[in-house]
Design an enzyme around this catalytic site. Structure first.
Site, mmCIF file in Angstrom:
data_model
loop_
_atom_site.group_PDB
_atom_site.id
_atom_site.type_symbol
_atom_site.label_atom_id
_atom_site.label_comp_id
_atom_site.label_asym_id
_atom_site.label_seq_id
_atom_site.Cartn_x
_atom_site.Cartn_y
_atom_site.Cartn_z
ATOM 1 N N ASP A 1 0.838 -1.199 0.000
ATOM 2 C CA ASP A 1 0.000 0.000 0.000
ATOM 3 C C ASP A 1 0.876 1.254 0.000
ATOM 4 O O ASP A 1 1.377 1.667 1.041
ATOM 5 C CB ASP A 1 -0.924 -0.012 1.232
ATOM 6 C CG ASP A 1 -1.854 1.203 1.275
ATOM 7 O OD1 ASP A 1 -1.947 1.920 0.253
ATOM 8 O OD2 ASP A 1 -2.488 1.418 2.334
ATOM 9 N N LYS B 1 1.592 7.958 0.453
ATOM 10 C CA LYS B 1 2.017 7.998 1.856
ATOM 11 C C LYS B 1 3.404 8.628 1.967
ATOM 12 O O LYS B 1 4.186 8.552 1.028
ATOM 13 C CB LYS B 1 2.106 6.563 2.401
ATOM 14 C CG LYS B 1 0.777 5.876 2.617
ATOM 15 C CD LYS B 1 0.984 4.473 3.177
ATOM 16 C CE LYS B 1 -0.334 3.737 3.387
ATOM 17 N NZ LYS B 1 -1.188 4.311 4.432
ATOM 18 N N ASP C 1 0.054 -5.009 4.628
ATOM 19 C CA ASP C 1 -1.335 -4.586 4.426
ATOM 20 C C ASP C 1 -2.221 -5.718 3.873
ATOM 21 O O ASP C 1 -3.377 -5.508 3.554
ATOM 22 C CB ASP C 1 -1.362 -3.366 3.497
ATOM 23 C CG ASP C 1 -2.497 -2.422 3.819
ATOM 24 O OD1 ASP C 1 -3.059 -2.520 4.921
ATOM 25 O OD2 ASP C 1 -2.831 -1.602 2.945
ATOM 26 N N ASP D 1 -5.774 6.482 -0.586
ATOM 27 C CA ASP D 1 -5.143 5.675 0.458
ATOM 28 C C ASP D 1 -6.181 4.936 1.309
ATOM 29 O O ASP D 1 -5.828 4.079 2.107
ATOM 30 C CB ASP D 1 -4.255 6.569 1.330
ATOM 31 C CG ASP D 1 -3.240 5.775 2.134
ATOM 32 O OD1 ASP D 1 -3.089 4.560 1.876
ATOM 33 O OD2 ASP D 1 -2.584 6.378 3.011
ATOM 34 N N GLU E 1 -8.017 2.541 0.532
ATOM 35 C CA GLU E 1 -8.260 1.529 -0.503
ATOM 36 C C GLU E 1 -8.794 0.211 0.043
ATOM 37 O O GLU E 1 -9.472 -0.527 -0.662
ATOM 38 C CB GLU E 1 -6.987 1.274 -1.306
ATOM 39 C CG GLU E 1 -6.001 0.260 -0.701
ATOM 40 C CD GLU E 1 -5.420 0.673 0.641
ATOM 41 O OE1 GLU E 1 -5.470 1.876 0.977
ATOM 42 O OE2 GLU E 1 -4.930 -0.203 1.375
ATOM 43 N N ARG F 1 -11.099 -0.484 2.237
ATOM 44 C CA ARG F 1 -12.564 -0.550 2.271
ATOM 45 C C ARG F 1 -13.142 -0.739 0.870
ATOM 46 O O ARG F 1 -14.223 -1.319 0.717
ATOM 47 C CB ARG F 1 -13.133 0.700 2.963
ATOM 48 C CG ARG F 1 -12.845 1.987 2.266
ATOM 49 C CD ARG F 1 -12.973 3.202 3.173
ATOM 50 N NE ARG F 1 -11.854 3.325 4.105
ATOM 51 C CZ ARG F 1 -11.725 4.279 5.031
ATOM 52 N NH1 ARG F 1 -12.667 5.203 5.173
ATOM 53 N NH2 ARG F 1 -10.679 4.327 5.820
#
Ligand code: BES
Ligand code: MN
Ligand code: ZN
Length: 500
Positions: free
Chosen positions: A275, A282, A293, A352, A354, A356
């Protein structure tokens, strides 16, 4: 690690190291209340070998405290290791699990390859102790240094648990074998989580799932972009579109013979193999950790492995949504609107958020495959670490009865999850002006608005959401477990499944 269960007398065991547990039986409080360490074995030879140390006051039987006695008088064992469980009143099978891990982690760096572990013959039911000891031993044996070329494989090669001779042999044997499966499954998850993003791509994740499914007799399918398009998984696809690696939709099924009705449990895992945050990229600090992740997805695979081997009488379908979240010319942008598999439209505020998105379609697909009850696990929000620290993982549910079963499972698993609230006020926070919902709800209550987002896709199906972001990776070594991937949620999900 080979495991064995023995019913031989402790005194005559020939071993490099014999571990015995102790509790502090002192109940008085105050400055004069000295700890009263007491061994959980009635073996008189062990009692007498430990007498001097116990009387010295050097060993207080605190939780995971250890003391080593060389050449213990009257025993054939070369060393006697005492491991504390803490206060007698608080000693449970969960303390035996960590004590077994502590014994293994004490043994590992000392070049000792075989360990004999005396199960407590009082305080804790023998079968529960046997199961927990096996789990803890495997958990303790794991280290994350897989890719060190100077790696000395210091695994404990043989772990023998010893129960008193008169005890219920078949029950203890079954529990011990169960603990072995659970411990190995948790380590299976940890090994996956430990893999770097360049090794464990979504495709490789799918291959590992397929291999495990073949080995354990689960039905499996691993799909990619074409199937995602066919299923109209617009939310999942929107995350995958920014990556050069194709996504993987991993589907595992456990269908026990003769079970044709009753619930179908749907296990859905977030499998972001890396991620970056996407276009909402990030910061560089700690970004390397975002290889973990996919820990929710890996937890589901570990739970499925244990389910396949322990064979509960309930049908289970497992979905892992695996993809990278990358910035790219084709990546989705803040402001984009996506249509999820369920038909709901989503405004992307932050790329970010992502997890969900992939879970939205994973939950919808689990329902389409017949799931009557849903549980998801995800390293979903940094906010859950702010809310609960690295002690409790977050849990959410739209159904009290379903959650209650999960809560009960925690007594056996020994894992800590804390339920956080859901309500219409929080749901308001993710309403969008342009679409049905948006994928972030602002700074406050970040874990809750994330859960509210998932709830939209669980709809009326009883559902539990586990946010394991703060617990899936352990930053510091502990006496009973190495730093690195924890394998959190495997045991709790398994116990929840077995409660049906
Ligand atoms: N994978 C992260 C959450 C995370 C953070 C896991 C730290 C483990 C450790 C997730 O995809 C994410 O980036 N969440 C955002 C959501 C925000 C943009 C609403 C977060 O928590 O900052
Ligand atoms: Mn993210
Ligand atoms: Zn993420």
């Amino acid at each position: 690690m080979r495991t064995e269960l023995s019913f031989a007398p402790l005194q005559s065991l020939e071993t490099e190291l014999l571990a015995v547990l102790a509790v502090d039986t002192q109940t008085a409080k105050g400055p004069d209340a000295k700890p009263a360490p007491t061994l959980l074995t009635s073996d008189e030879a062990v009692q007498s070998a430990a007498k001097t140390v116990l009387e010295s006051g050097e060993f207080k039987a605190g939780a995971n405290e250890t003391v080593l006695i060389h050449a213990p008088a009257g025993l054939t064992a070369k060393r006697l290791l005492l491991v504390g469980l803490g206060k007698q009143a608080k000693a449970t099978a969960n303390s035996v699990r960590t004590a077994a891990g502590t014994a293994v982690r004490y043994t590992k760096p000392r070049g000792i390859r075989a360990l004999v572990f005396a199960l407590p013959d009082s305080e804790i039911p023998l079968h529960a102790g046997a199961r927990a000891a096996a789990e803890g031993a495997f958990v303790g044996d794991f280290d994350s240094d897989t890719y060190r070329t100077d790696r000395k494989d210091q695994s404990v090669q043989s772990f023998t648990a010893v129960a008193p001779a008169a005890s219920e042999k078949p029950a203890i044997e079954a529990a011990f074998a169960e603990g072995t499966i659970v411990g190995e499954s948790q380590n299976f998850t940890r090994a996956l989580v430990n893999e770097p993003g360049n090794v464990l791509t979504p495709t490789e994740f799918g291959k590992r799932a397929a291999t495990m499914a073949e080995e354990t007799g689960l039905q499996w399918d691993v799909y990619s972009t074409d199937k995602l398009r066919e299923l109209k998984m617009g939310a999942f696809l929107s995350v995958a579109q920014g990556s050069a690696e194709p996504p993987a939709l991993i589907v595992l099924r456990y269908e026990p013979e003769g079970v044709t009705d009753g619930p179908i449990l749907g296990l859905v895992g977030k499998g972001i193999t890396f991620d970056t945050g996407g276009i909402s990229i990030k910061p560089a600090d700690n970004m390397e950790k975002m290889k973990y992740d996919m820990a929710g997805g890996a937890a589901m695979l570990g739970a499925m492995r244990a389910i396949a081997l322990l064979k509960p009488r309930v049908r289970v379908v497992c979905i892992v949504c695996a993809t990278e979240n990358m910035p790219d010319g084709k990546a989705q942008k803040p402001g984009d609107v996506q249509t999820a598999m369920s038909g709901k439209t989503i405004e992307i505020i932050n790329t970010d958020a992502e997890g969900r998105l992939v879970l939205a379609d994973g939950l919808a697909y689990a329902k389409q495959l017949g799931a009557t009850h849903l549980i998801d696990a995800a390293t979903l929000t940094g906010a859950v670490a702010v809310a609960l620290g690295q002690i409790n993982a977050g849990a959410f549910s739209n159904d009290d009865a379903t959650f209650e079963k999960f809560n009960t499972a925690l007594t056996t698993s020994g894992e800590k999850f804390w339920r956080l609230p859901l309500s219409d006020e929080y749901a308001e926070m993710i309403k969008s002006d342009i679409a049905d919902i948006k994928n972030t709800g602002g700074r406050y209550g970040g874990s809750i608005t994330a859960a509210e987002f998932l709830k939209v896709f669980a709809e009326d199906t009883p559902w539990i959401h586990l946010d394991i972001a703060a617990l899936a990776w352990i930053d510091e070594n502990k006496p009973w477990i190495a730093k690195g991937p924890s394998g959190v949620a495997v045991r709790s999900i398994l116990e929840w499944v077995r409660s049906y």
